[in-house]
Scaffold this motif. Structure first.
Motif, PDB file in Angstrom:
ATOM      1  N   PRO A 187       0.814  -1.231   0.000  1.00  0.00           N
ATOM      2  CA  PRO A 187       0.000   0.000   0.000  1.00  0.00           C
ATOM      3  C   PRO A 187       0.840   1.270   0.000  1.00  0.00           C
ATOM      4  O   PRO A 187       0.514   2.241  -0.696  1.00  0.00           O
ATOM      5  CB  PRO A 187      -0.817  -0.131   1.300  1.00  0.00           C
ATOM      6  CG  PRO A 187      -0.856  -1.592   1.577  1.00  0.00           C
ATOM      7  CD  PRO A 187       0.474  -2.111   1.137  1.00  0.00           C
ATOM      8  N   LEU A 188       1.939   1.281   0.753  1.00  0.00           N
ATOM      9  CA  LEU A 188       2.811   2.461   0.793  1.00  0.00           C
ATOM     10  C   LEU A 188       3.495   2.685  -0.546  1.00  0.00           C
ATOM     11  O   LEU A 188       3.594   3.821  -1.025  1.00  0.00           O
ATOM     12  CB  LEU A 188       3.856   2.298   1.896  1.00  0.00           C
ATOM     13  CG  LEU A 188       4.905   3.421   1.997  1.00  0.00           C
ATOM     14  CD1 LEU A 188       4.235   4.758   2.280  1.00  0.00           C
ATOM     15  CD2 LEU A 188       5.929   3.079   3.076  1.00  0.00           C
ATOM     16  N   GLY A 193       2.390   1.800  -3.478  1.00  0.00           N
ATOM     17  CA  GLY A 193       1.378   2.317  -4.397  1.00  0.00           C
ATOM     18  C   GLY A 193       1.123   3.800  -4.192  1.00  0.00           C
ATOM     19  O   GLY A 193       0.952   4.559  -5.156  1.00  0.00           O
ATOM     20  N   LYS A 194       1.113   4.234  -2.944  1.00  0.00           N
ATOM     21  CA  LYS A 194       0.896   5.653  -2.670  1.00  0.00           C
ATOM     22  C   LYS A 194       2.057   6.494  -3.169  1.00  0.00           C
ATOM     23  O   LYS A 194       1.857   7.595  -3.708  1.00  0.00           O
ATOM     24  CB  LYS A 194       0.706   5.858  -1.160  1.00  0.00           C
ATOM     25  CG  LYS A 194       0.289   7.271  -0.787  1.00  0.00           C
ATOM     26  CD  LYS A 194      -0.076   7.361   0.683  1.00  0.00           C
ATOM     27  CE  LYS A 194      -0.553   8.784   1.033  1.00  0.00           C
ATOM     28  NZ  LYS A 194      -0.952   8.880   2.458  1.00  0.00           N
ATOM     29  N   ASP A 251       1.644   6.861  -6.911  1.00  0.00           N
ATOM     30  CA  ASP A 251       0.567   7.792  -7.245  1.00  0.00           C
ATOM     31  C   ASP A 251       0.980   9.247  -6.998  1.00  0.00           C
ATOM     32  O   ASP A 251       0.624  10.139  -7.767  1.00  0.00           O
ATOM     33  CB  ASP A 251      -0.682   7.470  -6.415  1.00  0.00           C
ATOM     34  CG  ASP A 251      -1.359   6.193  -6.879  1.00  0.00           C
ATOM     35  OD1 ASP A 251      -1.152   5.807  -8.043  1.00  0.00           O
ATOM     36  OD2 ASP A 251      -2.081   5.579  -6.075  1.00  0.00           O
ATOM     37  N   TYR A 252       1.723   9.472  -5.920  1.00  0.00           N
ATOM     38  CA  TYR A 252       2.026  10.850  -5.515  1.00  0.00           C
ATOM     39  C   TYR A 252       3.257  11.416  -6.228  1.00  0.00           C
ATOM     40  O   TYR A 252       3.254  12.564  -6.673  1.00  0.00           O
ATOM     41  CB  TYR A 252       2.238  10.906  -3.999  1.00  0.00           C
ATOM     42  CG  TYR A 252       2.266  12.313  -3.443  1.00  0.00           C
ATOM     43  CD1 TYR A 252       1.076  13.008  -3.204  1.00  0.00           C
ATOM     44  CD2 TYR A 252       3.471  12.945  -3.156  1.00  0.00           C
ATOM     45  CE1 TYR A 252       1.100  14.300  -2.698  1.00  0.00           C
ATOM     46  CE2 TYR A 252       3.507  14.243  -2.650  1.00  0.00           C
ATOM     47  CZ  TYR A 252       2.318  14.912  -2.416  1.00  0.00           C
ATOM     48  OH  TYR A 252       2.339  16.192  -1.925  1.00  0.00           O
ATOM     49  N   ARG A 265      -7.714  -0.672  -3.925  1.00  0.00           N
ATOM     50  CA  ARG A 265      -7.753  -0.891  -2.479  1.00  0.00           C
ATOM     51  C   ARG A 265      -8.135  -2.325  -2.145  1.00  0.00           C
ATOM     52  O   ARG A 265      -7.499  -2.987  -1.308  1.00  0.00           O
ATOM     53  CB  ARG A 265      -8.767   0.061  -1.849  1.00  0.00           C
ATOM     54  CG  ARG A 265      -8.893  -0.051  -0.330  1.00  0.00           C
ATOM     55  CD  ARG A 265     -10.220   0.490   0.145  1.00  0.00           C
ATOM     56  NE  ARG A 265     -11.343  -0.333  -0.304  1.00  0.00           N
ATOM     57  CZ  ARG A 265     -12.624   0.020  -0.193  1.00  0.00           C
ATOM     58  NH1 ARG A 265     -12.934   1.188   0.338  1.00  0.00           N
ATOM     59  NH2 ARG A 265     -13.577  -0.793  -0.617  1.00  0.00           N
TER      60      ARG A 265
END
Length: 481
Positions: free
Chosen positions: A64-65, A67-68, A71-72, A413
């Protein structure tokens, strides 16, 4: 930016995606390394399993981290992180192995700890590299997102096959076997360089360019579906458009409360856990068996193991290609039309959930066949191919099921939560295998079918349980996906 420069940049991005995919799977070639580690460093089966398990499990917790971050900041940052981690972890592993003296009586706890840490971080590097190439592909080709993501995953699945050729053809000597120190150094240099190149060239288009592309694709879709609705086409006397229940766009809390999500989670834990156990331990499973004849005994064990690694990789790749193609033809995913109707625009001939059932059947057969018929190294190919087919098929089918049941808006998600399932299954099955093998030998690699007989009977039983769970999901979802 001028069109010519934009095309050049896209070309470099595509090249980096291919290179990242092919060079990211160094951890997955561990079966080739295990004989050298057992011979020189005297690691036991539980220690060997712990090292490779650290590499596989290390991919999941930070997903999850990662992926963030993609994205960012964009895919370049994750590629840079992967470059640093690949270079440092494989270099330190090579240094640790090279400094180990010949003729040890007992394994070094310090060396074991270093390799476990290094492979765990190498697994993290593999996840960073995978996310960077996957999102670079999908965001540069938004109107072809299915082809872009599928092609990227297929190339990533070929990575162990690609790297194993270097291991056996360049770093393997006919007398001494695999030169592990130089092979690990090679992985450090290749992984570091390729991902550093990715950090320089992996870019995504500006948001307004992406929106324009998506708008064009959406308009084409609207034109197509409008035509379809104004004059329904027929296939075998039946109208293509069949209304179905709209997916449940639920919150994370509601998703966790859904018992059928946990049934799917357990199915993934059982099937993927079993296949990843086979993938990570195929080296010692092969070495536990005798060659088929005295002539074959002259073949280096590294070459025999490399064959099994390649068979798993090829089967994994083929299953990703074929399962996705057949699923799209036989089990179309429902679409939301401009009229407000959520429906199948093609005739559904088979529920997509039954692809999971078929995978469970293949896995059951593979374990049962191994128990009954495998007595030499030559026969182990059934296990390698069966596990590879199931691993690729399950990962390829699940996203379509998730989008049909819980919607595409939260697909990332939901898939991110579901992909944590191997964290439960893989360690359990791997530790079961390692301790069963260790119970039948005092040191070194266990030999004989008793090394894994109990493990594979348990695995076969779990595959049957997975089949029952998939049929339960089919009875619930057969009209929706």
């Amino acid at each position: 930016m001028p069109p010519s420069l934009r095309k050049l940049r896209l070309g470099f991005t595509c090249l980096s995606i291919v290179l990242n995919a092919l060079c990211a799977g160094g951890v997955l070639t561990f079966p080739l390394m295990s004989p050298a580690l057992a011979t020189r460093m005297k690691f036991t089966q539980p220690q060997l399993t712990s090292i490779v398990l650290a590499g596989i499990v290390g991919q999941y917790p930070a997903a999850p981290l990662i992926g963030k971050l993609v994205d960012y900041y964009g895919p370049w940052l994750c590629s840079l992180i992967a470059s640093v981690l690949f270079t440092s972890t494989f270099s330190l592993s090579a240094w640790t192995y090279a400094l180990t003296p010949q003729g040890l009586d007992h394994p070094s706890s310090l060396s074991f700890g270093i390799l476990v840490t290094c492979f765990c971080l190498a697994g993290l590097a593999q996840a960073c590299s995978f996310f960077s190439l996957l999102f670079a592909a999908t965001k540069n080709f938004p109107s072809l997102i299915g082809i872009a993501s599928g092609t990227s995953m297929v190339m990533f699945g070929l990575s162990p096959l690609f790297l194993s050729f270097f291991a056996t053809n360049i770093f393997t000597d006919s007398q001494s076997g695999l030169d592990l120190a130089h092979y690990l150094t090679f992985l450090a240099l290749v992984g570091g360089t390729v991902n550093l190149f990715g950090a320089c060239v992996l870019t995504v288009p500006d948001s307004h360019v992406v929106l324009e592309t998506i708008d064009e694709a959406s308009q084409a879709s609207i034109d197509e579906t409008t035509s379809l609705l104004s004059g329904p086409r027929k296939c075998d006397g039946e109208v293509h458009v069949i209304a179905v229940r709209e997916p449940d766009e639920v919150s994370l809390a509601d998703l966790i409360k859904d018992p059928y999500f946990w049934i799917l989670f357990v199915f993934m834990s059982l099937t993927v856990g079993c296949t990843e156990m086979v993938q990570s331990n195929i080296g010692t499973i092969t070495l536990s068996l005798p060659p088929v004849s005295s002539a074959v005994s002259e073949v280096l064990p590294e070459v025999t193991i490399a064959t099994q690694v390649r068979l798993f990789a090829i089967a994994n790749t083929v299953s990703r290609l074929l399962s996705g193609t057949f699923a799209d033809i036989l089990s179309p995913v429902a679409r939301y039309l401009p009229s407000g109707m959520y429906c199948f625009t093609k005739k559904q001939r088979l529920s997509r959930v039954l692809f999971l059932s078929f995978s469970a059947v293949v896995l059951t057969f593979s374990f049962a066949w191994t128990e009954v018929a495998v007595r030499t190294q030559r026969a182990i190919w059934v296990l390698s191919i069966g596990a590879g087919l199931v691993n690729g098929s399950v990962f390829n089918i699940v996203p379509g099921i998730l989008s049909s049941i819980w919607g595409i808006q939260n697909l990332g998600r939901n898939f991110g939560v579901l992909v944590l399932s191997p964290l439960l299954g893989t360690p359990l099955f791997s530790l079961l295998y390692s301790y069963v093998a260790a119970s039948h030998t005092d040191s070194g690699i266990c030999e004989g079918v008793h090394c894994w007989r109990l493990t594979f009977w348990v695995n076969a039983g779990c595959a049957i349980i997975a089949l029952a769970l998939s049929l339960l999901l089919w009875s619930r979802w057969k009209d929706r996906v």
